[in-house]
Design a protein around this motif. Structure first.
Motif, mmCIF file in Angstrom:
data_model
loop_
_atom_site.group_PDB
_atom_site.id
_atom_site.type_symbol
_atom_site.label_atom_id
_atom_site.label_comp_id
_atom_site.label_asym_id
_atom_site.label_seq_id
_atom_site.Cartn_x
_atom_site.Cartn_y
_atom_site.Cartn_z
ATOM 1 N N MET A 1 0.837 -1.199 0.000
ATOM 2 C CA MET A 1 0.000 0.000 0.000
ATOM 3 C C MET A 1 0.880 1.260 0.000
ATOM 4 S SD MET A 1 -1.837 2.345 1.734
ATOM 5 C CE MET A 1 -2.304 2.227 3.398
ATOM 6 N N ILE A 2 0.390 2.265 -0.672
ATOM 7 C CA ILE A 2 1.179 3.494 -0.828
ATOM 8 C C ILE A 2 0.488 4.649 -0.095
ATOM 9 C CG2 ILE A 2 2.120 5.158 -2.501
ATOM 10 C CD1 ILE A 2 2.010 2.843 -4.584
ATOM 11 N N VAL A 3 1.245 5.381 0.696
ATOM 12 C CA VAL A 3 0.729 6.600 1.328
ATOM 13 C C VAL A 3 1.480 7.780 0.731
ATOM 14 C CG1 VAL A 3 0.732 7.932 3.485
ATOM 15 C CG2 VAL A 3 -0.067 5.569 3.495
ATOM 16 N N THR A 4 0.767 8.837 0.391
ATOM 17 C CA THR A 4 1.445 10.043 -0.089
ATOM 18 C C THR A 4 1.371 11.119 0.991
ATOM 19 O OG1 THR A 4 -0.489 11.074 -1.140
ATOM 20 C CG2 THR A 4 0.767 9.503 -2.473
ATOM 21 N N VAL A 5 2.426 11.931 1.047
ATOM 22 C CA VAL A 5 2.467 13.057 1.989
ATOM 23 C C VAL A 5 2.614 14.337 1.175
ATOM 24 C CG1 VAL A 5 3.736 14.157 3.881
ATOM 25 C CG2 VAL A 5 3.584 11.644 3.768
ATOM 26 N N THR A 6 1.631 15.219 1.293
ATOM 27 C CA THR A 6 1.708 16.527 0.622
ATOM 28 C C THR A 6 1.620 17.595 1.712
ATOM 29 O OG1 THR A 6 0.467 15.535 -1.205
ATOM 30 C CG2 THR A 6 0.810 17.922 -1.286
ATOM 31 N N TYR A 7 2.753 18.186 2.033
ATOM 32 C CA TYR A 7 2.771 19.210 3.085
ATOM 33 C C TYR A 7 2.133 20.513 2.586
ATOM 34 C CZ TYR A 7 6.091 16.722 6.193
ATOM 35 O OH TYR A 7 6.705 15.845 7.060
ATOM 36 N N ASN A 8 2.127 20.714 1.265
ATOM 37 C CA ASN A 8 1.635 21.993 0.735
ATOM 38 C C ASN A 8 0.681 21.757 -0.446
ATOM 39 O OD1 ASN A 8 1.492 24.761 0.748
ATOM 40 N ND2 ASN A 8 3.505 25.107 -0.223
ATOM 41 N N PRO A 9 -0.528 21.248 -0.152
ATOM 42 C CA PRO A 9 -1.480 20.988 -1.235
ATOM 43 C C PRO A 9 -1.961 22.289 -1.883
ATOM 44 C CG PRO A 9 -2.208 19.955 0.815
ATOM 45 C CD PRO A 9 -1.084 20.883 1.153
ATOM 46 N N ALA A 10 -2.787 22.151 -2.879
ATOM 47 C CA ALA A 10 -3.304 23.338 -3.576
ATOM 48 C C ALA A 10 -4.637 23.005 -4.216
ATOM 49 C CB ALA A 10 -2.323 23.760 -4.669
ATOM 50 N N VAL A 11 -5.419 24.038 -4.449
ATOM 51 C CA VAL A 11 -6.469 23.915 -5.446
ATOM 52 C C VAL A 11 -5.803 24.391 -6.733
ATOM 53 C CG1 VAL A 11 -8.689 24.780 -6.245
ATOM 54 C CG2 VAL A 11 -8.342 24.319 -3.817
ATOM 55 N N ASP A 12 -5.808 23.555 -7.752
ATOM 56 C CA ASP A 12 -5.234 23.951 -9.049
ATOM 57 C C ASP A 12 -6.326 24.580 -9.899
ATOM 58 O OD1 ASP A 12 -2.636 23.066 -8.617
ATOM 59 O OD2 ASP A 12 -3.033 21.068 -9.427
ATOM 60 N N LEU A 105 1.498 29.729 -5.260
ATOM 61 C CA LEU A 105 1.680 30.453 -3.995
ATOM 62 C C LEU A 105 2.631 29.683 -3.072
ATOM 63 C CD1 LEU A 105 -1.022 31.668 -5.110
ATOM 64 C CD2 LEU A 105 -1.654 32.037 -2.740
ATOM 65 N N ASN A 106 3.218 30.410 -2.106
ATOM 66 C CA ASN A 106 4.085 29.731 -1.130
ATOM 67 C C ASN A 106 3.280 28.845 -0.189
ATOM 68 O OD1 ASN A 106 6.456 30.756 -2.078
ATOM 69 N ND2 ASN A 106 6.414 32.544 -0.722
ATOM 70 N N GLY A 107 2.033 29.204 0.028
ATOM 71 C CA GLY A 107 1.199 28.411 0.933
ATOM 72 C C GLY A 107 1.097 29.042 2.308
ATOM 73 N N PRO A 108 0.167 28.511 3.131
ATOM 74 C CA PRO A 108 -0.067 29.076 4.464
ATOM 75 C C PRO A 108 1.066 28.726 5.425
ATOM 76 C CG PRO A 108 -1.321 27.067 4.175
ATOM 77 C CD PRO A 108 -0.655 27.314 2.859
ATOM 78 N N ALA A 109 1.373 29.642 6.342
ATOM 79 C CA ALA A 109 2.399 29.347 7.350
ATOM 80 C C ALA A 109 1.870 28.274 8.296
ATOM 81 C CB ALA A 109 2.725 30.616 8.123
ATOM 82 N N VAL A 110 2.731 27.335 8.647
ATOM 83 C CA VAL A 110 2.311 26.286 9.584
ATOM 84 C C VAL A 110 3.351 26.134 10.691
ATOM 85 C CG1 VAL A 110 1.018 24.989 7.839
ATOM 86 C CG2 VAL A 110 3.402 24.405 8.262
ATOM 87 N N ASP A 111 2.895 25.572 11.800
ATOM 88 C CA ASP A 111 3.785 25.315 12.918
ATOM 89 C C ASP A 111 4.380 23.915 12.731
ATOM 90 O OD1 ASP A 111 3.957 26.304 16.114
ATOM 91 O OD2 ASP A 111 4.376 24.178 15.678
ATOM 92 N N PRO A 137 5.493 24.344 2.932
ATOM 93 C CA PRO A 137 4.878 25.634 3.273
ATOM 94 C C PRO A 137 5.786 26.376 4.252
ATOM 95 C CG PRO A 137 3.817 23.869 4.494
ATOM 96 C CD PRO A 137 4.808 23.206 3.572
ATOM 97 N N PRO A 138 5.657 27.706 4.335
ATOM 98 C CA PRO A 138 6.471 28.465 5.284
ATOM 99 C C PRO A 138 6.314 27.887 6.685
ATOM 100 C CG PRO A 138 5.170 29.931 3.892
ATOM 101 C CD PRO A 138 4.735 28.547 3.557
ATOM 102 N N GLY A 139 7.432 27.705 7.377
ATOM 103 C CA GLY A 139 7.388 27.149 8.742
ATOM 104 C C GLY A 139 7.984 25.751 8.797
ATOM 105 N N LEU A 140 7.897 24.986 7.696
ATOM 106 C CA LEU A 140 8.497 23.649 7.692
ATOM 107 C C LEU A 140 9.921 23.726 7.153
ATOM 108 C CD1 LEU A 140 5.745 21.061 6.730
ATOM 109 C CD2 LEU A 140 6.260 22.199 8.901
ATOM 110 N N GLU A 141 10.715 22.712 7.508
ATOM 111 C CA GLU A 141 12.122 22.697 7.103
ATOM 112 C C GLU A 141 12.441 21.414 6.343
ATOM 113 O OE1 GLU A 141 14.541 23.539 10.528
ATOM 114 O OE2 GLU A 141 13.360 25.361 10.965
ATOM 115 N N ILE A 142 13.585 21.415 5.692
ATOM 116 C CA ILE A 142 13.969 20.244 4.887
ATOM 117 C C ILE A 142 14.003 18.980 5.749
ATOM 118 C CG2 ILE A 142 15.862 19.269 3.532
ATOM 119 C CD1 ILE A 142 16.377 22.089 2.478
#
Ligand SMILES: Nc1ncnc2c1ncn2[C@@H]1O[C@H](COP(=O)(O)OP(=O)(O)OP(=O)(O)O)[C@@H](O)[C@H]1O
Ligand SMILES: O=P(O)(O)OC[C@@]1(O)O[C@H](CO)[C@@H](O)[C@@H]1O
Length: 302
Positions: A1-12, A105-111, A137-142
């Motif tokens: 099974m595959i899980v995807t992680v998108t920290y910065n989704p969008a409406v395209d 867009l850069n996306g919303p700032a998150v903690d 998104p702003p707030g997250l790091e590599i």
């Protein structure tokens, strides 16, 4: 099974004009369409459409976050997002006079504390594969990308910008740079196919078992430990290429999930991406023609 992680989704948002873009005047669009977007989200949608078990995780908030969830659920995609206070971004692709303009867009700032919640959800699905895709998104790091790769006993695939790819520390099963990102990741000359293949092969040493380099209309290269495979792109009528890399990756993952070889996976990836670029937006195309298109893809060893 595959899980995807998108920290910065969008409406395209994809808007189509029947004339060239011009500054200092109102441009009126012929049509618009809205799709749930973001790299991991696209991959989850494409995999689901190919009947591959998959769950999309990541961060979503506000009215756009609600749209992303609802759009995916109406397409039968299993989602398990972590709610954030900010508003998920709206990215625009403008198609005008055969040109493609992408406005992200850069996306919303998150903690950063939200990463723990995301990882908990990923673990709960006990995946064999995890894909981390898209910008931070702003707030997250590599390091928050590396955390996904080290949080459990799964194979991790990563699809992020070249400047980020070169700074990852964890071990990954695969990365998927496009030509520009491959250049950024390696500082190599990627102006020729040979240059791309060399760069993909040597970038494996930076912690990637495989490097899948997508080269737009020039096709794709897959560098594995044993071989350098090259597939030509198919000659098709292109409407827009947003999500093409995600489609290529989905095809490759779906073939691996079915136990197929690297060569077969590369063919499937090119077939799936060809179907995606022949329609507007990042919505899910019909994949009925994948099998017949796959047979048209020529793969050779470099
Ligand atoms: N003009 C084109 N003609 C034919 N096939 C194409 C074209 N552009 C893209 N493709 C197909 O899509 C695949 C991925 O393309 P590309 O390298 O442009 O991805 P990308 O830059 O990662 O896209 P995105 O970031 O929008 O997802 C290619 O390997 C190819 O199979
Ligand atoms: O800004 P990012 O996260 O790098 O890319 C986001 C994005 O452009 O990538 C997808 C196409 O690959 C789109 O669905 C989405 O809008």
């Amino acid at each position: 099974m595959i899980v995807t992680v998108t920290y910065n989704p969008a409406v395209d948002q994809t808007v189509q004009f029947d004339e060239p873009m011009e500054p200092d005047r109102v441009m009126r669009a012929e049509s618009a369409r809205y799709d749930a977007g973001g790299k991991g989200i696209n991959v989850a949608q494409f995999l689901t459409a190919m009947d591959k078990p998959c769950v999309a995780t990541g961060l979503a908030g506000g009215f756009t976050g609600r749209f992303v969830r609802e759009d995916m659920q109406s397409g039968g995609v299993e989602t398990d997002f972590t709610e954030i206070e900010g508003i998920t971004r709206l990215n625009t692709t403008a198609l005008a006079d055969s040109e493609e303009y992408k406005l992200n867009l850069n996306g919303p700032a998150v903690d950063r504390s939200v990463v723990d919640a995301v990882l908990e959800r990923v673990r709960a699905h006990d995946p064999d594969w995890v894909l981390v895709g898209g910008s931070l998104p702003p707030g997250l790091e590599i390091a928050d990308i590396d955390r996904v790769a080290t949080a459990g006993d799964w194979e991790t695939v990563v699809d992020v910008e070249g400047t980020i790819l070169r700074r990852l520390d964890a071990r990954y099963s695969m990365c998927k740079p496009n030509r520009h990102e491959l250049g950024d990741a390696t500082d190599a000359d990627v102006s020729t196919l040979e240059g791309c293949a060399r760069a993909a092969g040597s970038f494996r040493d930076q912690g990637f078992d495989r490097v899948l380099a997508s080269l737009g209309a020039d096709g794709a290269v897959l560098a594995t430990g044993d071989q350098l495979l090259y597939a030509d792109a198919l000659d098709i009528d292109v409407v827009d290429t947003v999500g093409a890399g995600d489609a290529l990756l989905s095809g490759v993952l779906s073939a691996w999930e079915a136990g197929q070889s690297d060569e077969a996976a590369l063919k499937t990836g090119v077939a799936v991406s060809s179907l995606l670029v022949s329609q507007a937006g990042t919505g899910v195309p019909s994949f009925d023609a994948v099998d017949s298109l796959r047979d048209e893809v020529a793969v050779r060893t470099l």
